[in-house]
Design a protein around this motif. Structure first.
Motif, PDB file in Angstrom:
ATOM      1  N   GLU A 281       1.148 -36.967  16.233  1.00 11.06           N
ATOM      2  CA  GLU A 281       1.825 -36.511  17.446  1.00 11.06           C
ATOM      3  C   GLU A 281       0.884 -36.507  18.641  1.00 11.06           C
ATOM      4  OE1 GLU A 281       3.857 -32.841  16.877  1.00 11.06           O
ATOM      5  OE2 GLU A 281       5.013 -33.565  15.161  1.00 11.06           O
ATOM      6  N   VAL A 282      -0.358 -36.081  18.433  1.00 11.90           N
ATOM      7  CA  VAL A 282      -1.343 -36.081  19.519  1.00 11.90           C
ATOM      8  C   VAL A 282      -1.590 -37.503  20.010  1.00 11.90           C
ATOM      9  CG1 VAL A 282      -3.784 -35.690  20.026  1.00 11.90           C
ATOM     10  CG2 VAL A 282      -2.454 -33.919  18.876  1.00 11.90           C
ATOM     11  N   LEU A 283      -1.766 -38.442  19.078  1.00 12.24           N
ATOM     12  CA  LEU A 283      -2.012 -39.830  19.463  1.00 12.24           C
ATOM     13  C   LEU A 283      -0.805 -40.425  20.185  1.00 12.24           C
ATOM     14  CD1 LEU A 283      -3.778 -41.160  16.245  1.00 12.24           C
ATOM     15  CD2 LEU A 283      -4.853 -40.562  18.410  1.00 12.24           C
ATOM     16  N   ARG A 284       0.387 -40.107  19.719  1.00 15.01           N
ATOM     17  CA  ARG A 284       1.587 -40.626  20.374  1.00 15.01           C
ATOM     18  C   ARG A 284       1.705 -40.095  21.804  1.00 15.01           C
ATOM     19  NH1 ARG A 284       6.100 -40.070  15.471  1.00 15.01           N
ATOM     20  NH2 ARG A 284       5.662 -42.098  14.508  1.00 15.01           N
ATOM     21  N   TRP A 285       1.390 -38.820  21.988  1.00 17.75           N
ATOM     22  CA  TRP A 285       1.481 -38.231  23.322  1.00 17.75           C
ATOM     23  C   TRP A 285       0.467 -38.893  24.261  1.00 17.75           C
ATOM     24  CZ3 TRP A 285      -0.581 -34.151  26.654  1.00 17.75           C
ATOM     25  CH2 TRP A 285       0.384 -33.611  27.513  1.00 17.75           C
ATOM     26  N   ALA A 286      -0.726 -39.152  23.749  1.00 13.96           N
ATOM     27  CA  ALA A 286      -1.736 -39.840  24.550  1.00 13.96           C
ATOM     28  C   ALA A 286      -1.300 -41.269  24.867  1.00 13.96           C
ATOM     29  CB  ALA A 286      -3.073 -39.836  23.826  1.00 13.96           C
ATOM     30  N   CYS A 287      -0.711 -41.948  23.903  1.00 17.99           N
ATOM     31  CA  CYS A 287      -0.203 -43.305  24.155  1.00 17.99           C
ATOM     32  C   CYS A 287       0.887 -43.285  25.221  1.00 17.99           C
ATOM     33  CB  CYS A 287       0.341 -43.917  22.862  1.00 17.99           C
ATOM     34  SG  CYS A 287      -0.913 -44.538  21.723  1.00 17.99           S
ATOM     35  N   ALA A 288       1.745 -42.268  25.191  1.00 21.08           N
ATOM     36  CA  ALA A 288       2.786 -42.154  26.210  1.00 21.08           C
ATOM     37  C   ALA A 288       2.170 -41.955  27.586  1.00 21.08           C
ATOM     38  CB  ALA A 288       3.730 -41.005  25.873  1.00 21.08           C
ATOM     39  N   ALA A 289       1.085 -41.210  27.667  1.00 22.78           N
ATOM     40  CA  ALA A 289       0.404 -41.007  28.946  1.00 22.78           C
ATOM     41  C   ALA A 289      -0.173 -42.315  29.472  1.00 22.78           C
ATOM     42  CB  ALA A 289      -0.704 -39.968  28.790  1.00 22.78           C
ATOM     43  N   GLY A 290      -0.837 -43.067  28.601  1.00 18.15           N
ATOM     44  CA  GLY A 290      -1.399 -44.343  29.024  1.00 18.15           C
ATOM     45  C   GLY A 290      -0.337 -45.316  29.475  1.00 18.15           C
ATOM     46  N   ALA A 291       0.763 -45.381  28.750  1.00 22.86           N
ATOM     47  CA  ALA A 291       1.843 -46.295  29.112  1.00 22.86           C
ATOM     48  C   ALA A 291       2.523 -45.878  30.408  1.00 22.86           C
ATOM     49  CB  ALA A 291       2.866 -46.359  27.977  1.00 22.86           C
ATOM     50  N   ALA A 292       2.723 -44.574  30.591  1.00 23.92           N
ATOM     51  CA  ALA A 292       3.339 -44.093  31.825  1.00 23.92           C
ATOM     52  C   ALA A 292       2.486 -44.443  33.031  1.00 23.92           C
ATOM     53  CB  ALA A 292       3.562 -42.583  31.745  1.00 23.92           C
ATOM     54  N   CYS A 293       1.175 -44.381  32.868  1.00 24.44           N
ATOM     55  CA  CYS A 293       0.260 -44.739  33.959  1.00 24.44           C
ATOM     56  C   CYS A 293       0.360 -46.219  34.300  1.00 24.44           C
ATOM     57  CB  CYS A 293      -1.167 -44.384  33.552  1.00 24.44           C
ATOM     58  SG  CYS A 293      -2.420 -44.803  34.781  1.00 24.44           S
ATOM     59  N   ALA A 294       0.464 -47.057  33.291  1.00 26.95           N
ATOM     60  CA  ALA A 294       0.466 -48.513  33.500  1.00 26.95           C
ATOM     61  C   ALA A 294       1.718 -49.009  34.206  1.00 26.95           C
ATOM     62  CB  ALA A 294       0.309 -49.231  32.157  1.00 26.95           C
ATOM     63  N   ARG A 295       2.726 -48.164  34.338  1.00 25.11           N
ATOM     64  CA  ARG A 295       3.962 -48.571  35.014  1.00 25.11           C
ATOM     65  C   ARG A 295       3.828 -48.566  36.536  1.00 25.11           C
ATOM     66  NH1 ARG A 295       8.434 -44.801  32.064  1.00 25.11           N
ATOM     67  NH2 ARG A 295       7.079 -43.230  33.008  1.00 25.11           N
ATOM     68  N   ARG A 296       2.715 -48.001  37.054  1.00 31.43           N
ATOM     69  CA  ARG A 296       2.529 -47.911  38.501  1.00 31.43           C
ATOM     70  C   ARG A 296       1.183 -48.504  38.897  1.00 31.43           C
ATOM     71  NH1 ARG A 296       4.821 -42.450  37.938  1.00 31.43           N
ATOM     72  NH2 ARG A 296       2.719 -41.584  37.862  1.00 31.43           N
ATOM     73  N   PRO A 297       1.049 -49.007  40.129  1.00 26.08           N
ATOM     74  CA  PRO A 297      -0.244 -49.518  40.589  1.00 26.08           C
ATOM     75  C   PRO A 297      -1.183 -48.378  40.963  1.00 26.08           C
ATOM     76  CG  PRO A 297       1.353 -49.696  42.353  1.00 26.08           C
ATOM     77  CD  PRO A 297       2.106 -49.228  41.139  1.00 26.08           C
ATOM     78  N   GLY A 298      -2.484 -48.671  40.906  1.00 26.13           N
ATOM     79  CA  GLY A 298      -3.462 -47.690  41.343  1.00 26.13           C
ATOM     80  C   GLY A 298      -4.182 -47.031  40.195  1.00 26.13           C
ATOM     81  N   ALA A 299      -5.155 -46.187  40.555  1.00 28.66           N
ATOM     82  CA  ALA A 299      -5.929 -45.456  39.558  1.00 28.66           C
ATOM     83  C   ALA A 299      -5.433 -44.010  39.501  1.00 28.66           C
ATOM     84  CB  ALA A 299      -7.413 -45.532  39.895  1.00 28.66           C
ATOM     85  N   SER A 300      -6.087 -43.101  40.216  1.00 25.61           N
ATOM     86  CA  SER A 300      -5.658 -41.705  40.168  1.00 25.61           C
ATOM     87  C   SER A 300      -4.229 -41.518  40.659  1.00 25.61           C
ATOM     88  CB  SER A 300      -6.611 -40.833  40.990  1.00 25.61           C
ATOM     89  OG  SER A 300      -6.624 -41.239  42.340  1.00 25.61           O
ATOM     90  N   SER A 301      -3.796 -42.363  41.585  1.00 27.71           N
ATOM     91  CA  SER A 301      -2.435 -42.245  42.110  1.00 27.71           C
ATOM     92  C   SER A 301      -1.370 -42.571  41.076  1.00 27.71           C
ATOM     93  CB  SER A 301      -2.263 -43.153  43.329  1.00 27.71           C
ATOM     94  OG  SER A 301      -2.518 -44.507  42.976  1.00 27.71           O
ATOM     95  N   ALA A 302      -1.741 -43.269  40.004  1.00 23.01           N
ATOM     96  CA  ALA A 302      -0.776 -43.668  38.976  1.00 23.01           C
ATOM     97  C   ALA A 302      -0.754 -42.723  37.783  1.00 23.01           C
ATOM     98  CB  ALA A 302      -1.098 -45.078  38.490  1.00 23.01           C
ATOM     99  N   LEU A 303      -1.673 -41.772  37.724  1.00 24.94           N
ATOM    100  CA  LEU A 303      -1.765 -40.899  36.553  1.00 24.94           C
ATOM    101  C   LEU A 303      -0.513 -40.033  36.437  1.00 24.94           C
ATOM    102  CD1 LEU A 303      -5.505 -39.953  37.031  1.00 24.94           C
ATOM    103  CD2 LEU A 303      -4.567 -41.392  35.200  1.00 24.94           C
ATOM    104  N   PRO A 304       0.070 -39.952  35.243  1.00 25.09           N
ATOM    105  CA  PRO A 304       1.381 -39.290  35.088  1.00 25.09           C
ATOM    106  C   PRO A 304       1.287 -37.776  35.001  1.00 25.09           C
ATOM    107  CG  PRO A 304       0.657 -40.131  32.984  1.00 25.09           C
ATOM    108  CD  PRO A 304      -0.374 -40.588  33.990  1.00 25.09           C
TER     109      PRO A 304
END
Length: 329
Positions: A281-304
């Motif tokens: 569950e922890v790994l899945r939640w982290a994967c969801a965070a990484g994927a959510a970030c990749a949906r937007r351009p930018g670095a800190s501005s894209a963090l979910p």
């Protein structure tokens, strides 16, 4: 068990690391050696692995403090403000003479990127002070990367180990690590390229071989594999593989930082998960965070945000509770 489910305070994460101003250009293709390509308009975005992971942890629900250095130039105020506005405590962010760190980033049409970092002030963080120690010792998790001098990372990790603070190391950019640092690490986070460097393997290696080599060095390892998800190994013999959410990637620049910041938060909220279901569950939640970030351009501005992570988690893994929200531990 989470802070929310017990009614206790949020977990405390302290990040010792870098902060840069990212100069980002999108191009149809990434340039090869000796090649010039035309790109779109230049964007300036606060970044740096340390700052990104601090913002990611704060947006994922942690109380987060940042230990780092910025220069005395036009970028410094912007970098400090970005962290503070994201809810990160900047009381231990110091100004040093000279320029702030800068990253030059090109992103192609498939969301792949190349990055060159000029460390600037980050390179001056060679040692830490007693007030930094107090922040580290009060935290649940110390999160470090390798964009600042190794001496500061070793110092912080030693303090954390002695205080019982969990040490999470994202070994990027990769280099061979000294035994005194490896001995302090509780959880190592690396991609396949970084894993090979840390493990001392000269060429490409299969994930299983990399994990075997790394758990000989540290107790627990998370191997990130981009769109393929992540793998986990520890010295008890546990091996897990988690798929990433299926998304249309726009920019993967800070996706790894989103993953690592969220991982640190979820791991601390689970108080160091031991059972396979909890780790999954922890790994899945982290994967969801990484994927959510990749949906937007930018670095800190894209963090979910935490809600964005939860939403993508629920859509991708509907049969389990978000690791950042509750469930069994």
């Amino acid at each position: 068990m989470t802070a929310e489910s017990t009614g206790s305070a949020p977990v405390r994460v302290v990040v010792v690391g870098s902060t840069n101003l990212d100069l980002v250009v999108t191009t149809p293709t990434l340039p090869r050696p000796g090649e010039t390509v035309l790109g779109d308009a230049l964007r300036t975005v606060p970044g740096g692995k340390g700052a990104n992971q601090a913002v990611a942890a704060a947006r994922a629900g942690a109380t987060c403090a940042f230990v780092g250095a910025i220069g005395q130039d036009g970028f410094a105020d912007q970098l400090r403000a970005n962290l503070a506005e994201s809810g990160v405590d900047v009381g231990r962010l110091r100004n040093v003479p000279g320029p702030s760190g800068v990253a030059l980033i090109a992103v192609d049409a498939s969301a792949e990127n190349i990055i060159v970092v000029a460390p600037g002030a980050n390179g001056e963080l060679t040692s830490l002070a007693e007030p930094d120690r107090a922040v580290v010792e009060a935290a649940d998790v110390l999160l470090c990367q390798l964009e600042v001098p190794l001496s500061a990372v070793v110092q912080a990790a030693g303090w954390a180990r002695d205080a019982g603070t969990t040490v999470v190391l994202n070994a990027a950019p990769a280099r061979p690590l000294p035994a005194e640092l490896l001995d302090a690490v509780d959880l190592l986070v690396v991609n396949q390229v970084e894993a090979a460097v840390v493990a001392g393997q000269g060429g490409p290696a299969e994930p299983d071989g990399l994990l075997d080599a790394l758990v000989a060095l540290v107790p627990r390892v998370v191997l990130t594999m981009g769109a393929e998800g992540a793998r986990y190994a520890d010295r008890s013999g546990l091996r897990l593989e988690v798929a990433a959410p299926n998304i249309e990637a726009v920019d993967t620049t800070a996706a790894g930082d989103a993953f690592t910041g969220a991982l640190a938060v979820a791991w601390a909220q689970r108080r160091g998960p031991a059972r396979p279901a909890a780790v999954t569950e922890v790994l899945r939640w982290a994967c969801a965070a990484g994927a959510a970030c990749a949906r937007r351009p930018g670095a800190s501005s894209a963090l979910p945000t935490r809600d964005e992570i939860d939403a993508l988690y629920a859509r991708t893994y509907p049969t389990t509770a978000p690791a950042g929200r509750g469930g069994t531990s």
